[in-house]
Write a protein that holds these residues in place. Structure first.
Motif, PDB file in Angstrom:
ATOM      1  N   LEU A 161       0.957   6.819  -6.747  1.00  0.00           N
ATOM      2  CA  LEU A 161      -0.081   7.846  -6.856  1.00  0.00           C
ATOM      3  C   LEU A 161       0.499   9.246  -6.706  1.00  0.00           C
ATOM      4  CD1 LEU A 161      -2.970   6.187  -4.820  1.00  0.00           C
ATOM      5  CD2 LEU A 161      -2.907   6.602  -7.279  1.00  0.00           C
ATOM      6  N   LEU A 162       1.402   9.433  -5.768  1.00  0.00           N
ATOM      7  CA  LEU A 162       2.039  10.738  -5.582  1.00  0.00           C
ATOM      8  C   LEU A 162       2.821  11.137  -6.832  1.00  0.00           C
ATOM      9  CD1 LEU A 162       2.759  13.163  -3.829  1.00  0.00           C
ATOM     10  CD2 LEU A 162       4.648  11.808  -2.887  1.00  0.00           C
ATOM     11  N   ASP A 220       0.826  -1.209   0.000  1.00  0.00           N
ATOM     12  CA  ASP A 220       0.000   0.000   0.000  1.00  0.00           C
ATOM     13  C   ASP A 220       0.860   1.260   0.000  1.00  0.00           C
ATOM     14  OD1 ASP A 220      -2.280  -1.534  -0.003  1.00  0.00           O
ATOM     15  OD2 ASP A 220      -2.721  -1.247   2.121  1.00  0.00           O
ATOM     16  N   ILE A 221       1.957   1.238   0.737  1.00  0.00           N
ATOM     17  CA  ILE A 221       2.864   2.392   0.762  1.00  0.00           C
ATOM     18  C   ILE A 221       3.504   2.573  -0.610  1.00  0.00           C
ATOM     19  CG2 ILE A 221       5.039   3.261   1.735  1.00  0.00           C
ATOM     20  CD1 ILE A 221       4.111   1.932   4.404  1.00  0.00           C
ATOM     21  N   SER A 259       1.020   4.129  -2.818  1.00  0.00           N
ATOM     22  CA  SER A 259       0.865   5.550  -2.489  1.00  0.00           C
ATOM     23  C   SER A 259       1.952   6.374  -3.170  1.00  0.00           C
ATOM     24  CB  SER A 259       0.929   5.765  -0.973  1.00  0.00           C
ATOM     25  OG  SER A 259      -0.140   5.108  -0.346  1.00  0.00           O
TER      26      SER A 259
END
Length: 72
Positions: free
Chosen positions: A24-25, A17-18, A21
């Motif tokens: 996505l960033l 998940d990290i 993320s």
């Protein structure tokens, strides 16, 4: 997909998940995904090896939108 999922190895959901993320960033900052390929197998290889071009932050126009970031 994270490198672990691409390689079909055991993975930690939190770490995956990290990683997602971060993808996505990257997409929000630069307007495109970091990994580009013409086939799924090539995409998985690039993800697994971490092959991508990191644009300069000033290429994304971030400093124009948020000038205080450059001062930090």
């Amino acid at each position: 997909m994270s490198p672990e999922i691409c390689n079909k190895t055991k993975y930690d959901g939190c770490a995956t998940d990290i990683w997602a993320s971060g993808i996505l960033l990257f997409n929000m900052l630069f307007g495109h995904l970091p990994f580009k390929a013409t086939s799924e197998s090539e995409l998985f290889r690039k993800i697994s090896k971490g092959v991508f071009k990191m644009p300069q932050l000033n290429e994304a126009g971030i400093f124009e939108s948020y000038p205080k970031i450059e001062e930090a």
